[in-house]
Enzyme design. Structure first.
Site, short mmCIF file in Angstrom:
data_model
loop_
_atom_site.label_atom_id
_atom_site.label_comp_id
_atom_site.label_asym_id
_atom_site.label_seq_id
_atom_site.Cartn_x
_atom_site.Cartn_y
_atom_site.Cartn_z
N THR A 118 11.70 54.76 50.91
CA THR A 118 10.60 55.66 50.57
C THR A 118 9.26 55.01 50.86
O THR A 118 9.14 53.77 50.82
CB THR A 118 10.68 55.99 49.06
OG1 THR A 118 9.44 56.56 48.65
CG2 THR A 118 10.91 54.75 48.21
N TYR A 142 10.70 52.83 40.35
CA TYR A 142 11.43 53.53 41.41
C TYR A 142 11.19 52.85 42.77
O TYR A 142 12.14 52.47 43.47
CB TYR A 142 11.00 55.00 41.48
CG TYR A 142 11.48 55.69 42.74
CD1 TYR A 142 12.84 55.87 42.97
CD2 TYR A 142 10.57 56.13 43.71
CE1 TYR A 142 13.29 56.47 44.15
CE2 TYR A 142 11.01 56.73 44.87
CZ TYR A 142 12.37 56.90 45.09
OH TYR A 142 12.79 57.48 46.26
#
Ligand code: UDP
Length: 329
Positions: A118, A142
């Site tokens: 990501t 995350y």
């Protein structure tokens, strides 16, 4: 015989679109999913095997049964806010779960993995657009869980010869242009589905998080990339891994930034409805602008986004939400 590819998280948003692309590339995608966030209706191009990446015995069974040639690893928790309040859940699933998977791969001589990463691994980058040399400094658990896996993959390559390609997505959006599958998160936090729901009268308004950013219209800018283009990049990455047998990493976006207000305007134009908005404070940790430099992917993955213009992204997403979501095509 078709090559078998194990797709963890194959019942999820990007996973299901990738299963379709794999099938079209004459592979057999085996979706491995615990169905916590995935949808069994989204698995239409190969078998669905229920299971968790934390369950080593179940993973072992699956590797024994299918002997996959390679793995595409999507399965992960992905709510940034929850990762701050419950980091243990994220490190356990995203990091420890990936180690289980890598160990099964080693045991079964499976030597290639495509990993879903990501742009959150970059945190708040100083340089825009963001290329693969940008400093990686994630600002939430995350993003850190994804960066940890990127590092673990390098070590597994060096020590055990397990090759990887890391794909760092910017903002995945849109739905399969032929219909049938699309984006459904419960709970939904992503901008485009929320704006579409408001346009369809399924929610009363959309909140704009931050209207005083130093951007042209004051709202935050993101690089939206169509999910079908992302799916295609996975197939291209698999081919590259097979051909070159070397590990690599790519940022996947279009290089074009779109603001929150531009998204709202586009949904209004396509739906021919007004979207009621409420202006709110910035979300903590939301950078003003995140735009990819996709040059490396364009050059070395032989990949071209075909559906990632804003019109097609919003149009396909809108049709999917309007049509009542999953169906077999
Ligand atoms: N956003 C917003 N309202 C919402 C959801 C998102 O203004 O209800 C903004 C968010 O602050 C970000 C952009 O829309 O600038 C895209 O958010 P999304 O959650 O879709 O993806 P993110 O970039 O956070 O991964």
């Amino acid at each position: 015989m078709k090559p078998t590819i194990l797709v963890t998280g194959g019942a999820g948003y990007i996973g299901s679109h990738t299963c379709k692309a794999l099938r079209e590339a004459d592979c057999l995608p085996v979706a491995y999913d615990n169905l916590i966030y995935g949808h069994k209706e989204a698995v239409q191009w190969g078998p669905l095997e229920w299971g968790d990446i934390l369950d080593e015995a179940r993973l072992e069974q699956i590797f024994q049964a299918y002997q996959p040639e390679a793995v595409i690893h999507f399965a992960a928790f992905a709510y940034v806010g929850e990762s701050v309040t419950d980091p243990g859940k994220y490190y356990r699933n995203n990091v420890a779960g990936t180690i289980n998977l890598l160990e099964s791969m080693r045991r079964h001589g499976c030597r290639g993995i495509i990993f879903s990463s990501t742009c959150a691994v970059f945190g708040e980058p100083k340089m825009m657009p963001i290329d693969e040399t940008a400093v990686q400094n994630p600002i939430n658990p995350y993003g850190r869980s994804k960066l940890m896996v990127e590092r673990i993959l390098r070590d597994y390559d060096e020590a055990y010869g397990v090759r990887h390609i890391v794909l760092r997505y910017f903002n995945a959006a849109g739905a399969e242009p032929g219909g049938g599958i699309g984006e459904k998160h419960v709970p939904e936090t992503h901008l485009i589905p929320l704006v579409i729901d408001a346009a369809l009268g399924k929610r009363d308004k959309v909140e704009i998080f931050g209207t005083d950013y130093a951007t042209a219209d004051g709202t935050a800018i993101r690089d939206y990339i169509h999910v079908t283009d992302l799916a295609d990049a996975h197939v291209k990455a698999l081919k590259k891994l097979r051909r070159d047998d070397t590990s690599d990493h790519f940022n996947l976006g279009t290089g074009i930034g779109t603001s929150v207000r531009q998204i709202i305007q586009r949904v209004e134009a396509i739906s021919r409805n007004t979207v009621p908005v409420r202006e709110r404070q910035k979300r903590p940790g939301d950078p003003p602008e995140l735009v990819a430099d996709p040059c490396k992917a364009l050059q070395y993955l032989d990949w071209r986004p075909r559906f990632s213009d804003l019109e097609t992204i919003v149009e396909t997403a809108f049709r999917w939400h309007e049509s009542g979501e999953f169906r077999v095509t």
